[in-house]
Design an enzyme around this catalytic site. Sequence first.
Site, PDB file in Angstrom:
ATOM      1  N   SER A  30     -15.659  -4.291 -13.705  1.00 36.35           N
ATOM      2  CA  SER A  30     -16.200  -3.322 -12.735  1.00 36.35           C
ATOM      3  C   SER A  30     -15.066  -2.659 -11.955  1.00 36.35           C
ATOM      4  CB  SER A  30     -17.125  -4.020 -11.739  1.00 36.35           C
ATOM      5  OG  SER A  30     -18.023  -4.837 -12.418  1.00 36.35           O
ATOM      6  N   ASP A  33     -12.105  -8.179 -13.150  1.00 36.01           N
ATOM      7  CA  ASP A  33     -13.514  -7.969 -13.478  1.00 36.01           C
ATOM      8  C   ASP A  33     -13.584  -6.511 -13.964  1.00 36.01           C
ATOM      9  OD1 ASP A  33     -16.516  -9.127 -12.326  1.00 36.01           O
ATOM     10  OD2 ASP A  33     -16.340  -7.051 -12.977  1.00 36.01           O
ATOM     11  N   THR A  60     -17.625  -7.609 -19.971  1.00 38.44           N
ATOM     12  CA  THR A  60     -18.712  -6.937 -20.690  1.00 38.44           C
ATOM     13  C   THR A  60     -19.304  -5.767 -19.897  1.00 38.44           C
ATOM     14  OG1 THR A  60     -20.332  -8.491 -19.773  1.00 38.44           O
ATOM     15  CG2 THR A  60     -19.384  -9.036 -21.917  1.00 38.44           C
ATOM     16  N   ASP A  61     -19.164  -5.802 -18.565  1.00 38.18           N
ATOM     17  CA  ASP A  61     -19.876  -4.802 -17.753  1.00 38.18           C
ATOM     18  C   ASP A  61     -19.481  -3.364 -18.087  1.00 38.18           C
ATOM     19  OD1 ASP A  61     -21.176  -6.868 -16.522  1.00 38.18           O
ATOM     20  OD2 ASP A  61     -20.031  -6.779 -14.655  1.00 38.18           O
ATOM     21  N   ARG A 118     -29.465  12.632 -16.234  1.00 36.10           N
ATOM     22  CA  ARG A 118     -30.391  11.827 -17.050  1.00 36.10           C
ATOM     23  C   ARG A 118     -31.799  12.348 -16.811  1.00 36.10           C
ATOM     24  NH1 ARG A 118     -30.109   6.498 -18.727  1.00 36.10           N
ATOM     25  NH2 ARG A 118     -31.435   5.950 -16.984  1.00 36.10           N
ATOM     26  N   THR A 129     -23.989  -0.259 -26.237  1.00 34.16           N
ATOM     27  CA  THR A 129     -24.215  -0.300 -24.796  1.00 34.16           C
ATOM     28  C   THR A 129     -24.670  -1.701 -24.418  1.00 34.16           C
ATOM     29  OG1 THR A 129     -25.319   0.849 -22.967  1.00 34.16           O
ATOM     30  CG2 THR A 129     -26.626   0.536 -24.941  1.00 34.16           C
ATOM     31  N   GLN A 183     -33.338   9.643 -20.189  1.00 35.47           N
ATOM     32  CA  GLN A 183     -33.568   8.298 -19.655  1.00 35.47           C
ATOM     33  C   GLN A 183     -34.047   7.342 -20.754  1.00 35.47           C
ATOM     34  OE1 GLN A 183     -35.940   8.671 -16.043  1.00 35.47           O
ATOM     35  NE2 GLN A 183     -34.497  10.144 -15.183  1.00 35.47           N
ATOM     36  N   CYS A 184     -34.300   7.866 -21.967  1.00 35.02           N
ATOM     37  CA  CYS A 184     -34.664   6.998 -23.096  1.00 35.02           C
ATOM     38  C   CYS A 184     -33.405   6.382 -23.694  1.00 35.02           C
ATOM     39  CB  CYS A 184     -35.368   7.792 -24.188  1.00 35.02           C
ATOM     40  SG  CYS A 184     -36.951   8.436 -23.678  1.00 35.02           S
ATOM     41  N   THR A 202     -15.426 -12.139 -17.789  1.00 30.48           N
ATOM     42  CA  THR A 202     -15.958 -13.499 -17.679  1.00 30.48           C
ATOM     43  C   THR A 202     -15.227 -14.478 -18.583  1.00 30.48           C
ATOM     44  OG1 THR A 202     -18.147 -12.732 -17.042  1.00 30.48           O
ATOM     45  CG2 THR A 202     -18.057 -14.869 -18.119  1.00 30.48           C
TER      46      THR A 202
HETATM   47  N1  ASP Z   1     -18.391  -9.042 -14.459  1.00 28.91           N
HETATM   48  C1  ASP Z   1     -17.834  -9.413 -15.739  1.00 28.91           C
HETATM   49  C2  ASP Z   1     -16.922  -8.286 -16.186  1.00 28.91           C
HETATM   50  O1  ASP Z   1     -17.368  -7.300 -16.670  1.00 28.91           O
HETATM   51  C3  ASP Z   1     -18.923  -9.653 -16.718  1.00 28.91           C
HETATM   52  C4  ASP Z   1     -18.477 -10.143 -18.078  1.00 28.91           C
HETATM   53  O2  ASP Z   1     -17.336 -10.114 -18.449  1.00 28.91           O
HETATM   54  O3  ASP Z   1     -19.387 -10.571 -18.828  1.00 28.91           O
HETATM   55  O4  ASP Z   1     -15.733  -8.418 -16.020  1.00 28.91           O
END
Ligand code: ASP
Length: 352
Positions: A69, A67, A99-100, A245, A169, A276-277, A15
């Site tokens: 992901s 991204d 961040t993902d 999990r 995390t 799962q905790c 992002t």
């Molecule tokens: N979808 C974005 C990524 O992980 C989310 C982010 O960066 O906050 O690339």
Amino acid sequence: MPIRPRVLFLYTGGTLGMLKRTVGPADAGSPFGIPLAPSHVAEDVLSYVRGLEEEVDVEGELLCNLDSSDMGPPHWARIGGAIAARIHRYDGFVVLHGTDTMAWTACALSYALRGLPKPVVLTGSQRPIAFVRTDARVNLVHSALCATMDVPEVGIYFGRWLFRGNRATKTSIQAYDAFESPDLPPLVEMGVEVLRRTPSRRPVGPFQPTFAFEEEVVVLDIVPGSAPRALQAVVSAGVRGVVLRAFGAGNVPQRGWPSAIQDAVASGVAVALHSQCLRGTVDLSAYEGGRAALDAGALPTGSMTLEAATVKLMFLLAQGLTGDALRAAYTEDLAGEGAAGDRSRSVEAGAL
Ligand code: ASP
């Protein structure tokens, strides 16, 4: 000008450098109105942190613009390789990352960069750096400062904390404090003052990076009352490792699951038992459901995050470890990740 520490920014995407797509369908459900996508901002990120050069001698390099992901083991190896090749040239490294999957990449780098002698700080933002209400600028500046500190490990800087990367995390989709470290206090807290909260690790042995990860590893959640068909299906599909999990301290339903785990292990599939905790330590001797899984050959995950437990399995399987050698390595501390055999691992250890 006095000699300033040298920090390399490695840009990978996220992002932070995105902009609203100018073509394509508007998405009324998004807080940004139009979906964000990787943009040309990536080539010019340093221009958004003018003034930083008074404290730090910063250089930047664009590794990819994705991204997160869309990132995985080949990208982890690429980032790690870029750091390893330049380890003597810089005092520290900042990896700009979505961040993902940032926590996944941090875990991978923490295992791969064995004996790391310098700080590697991953950071990103919840709002793009080109937006007025961005959190990117402060994250970048603080990350660069953390990369000049005596913290020779892989960290994630976000919000106001530097976390050990393999303990962190992502726990919030929208908050600026998007990351938590469930079982280890932050290494550094940034406010008006810079506070060291947890002593950082020291490199053990020489710098010996290894960049291989087994990709045939899956994570399965157990649903109460379910039969172990999903486990049997992935074993038949040819996976090499499964992170289950389970419930609470690591308990599986006693009907069907222990024998399914035993069959999986007998066919050469490594099965690690996670919970799962979010907080606490998996203890497979606490209840019969955990004990049965342990007797069936499951590997305990201690207080590792899901990301740390999964990437560690990917890392060790890629080294060809199986059976007792895999169990020994999996439960041993590699990079402060909270392995089951690491007695200093959890703030909640011994709670039962
Ligand atoms: N979808 C974005 C990524 O992980 C989310 C982010 O960066 O906050 O690339």
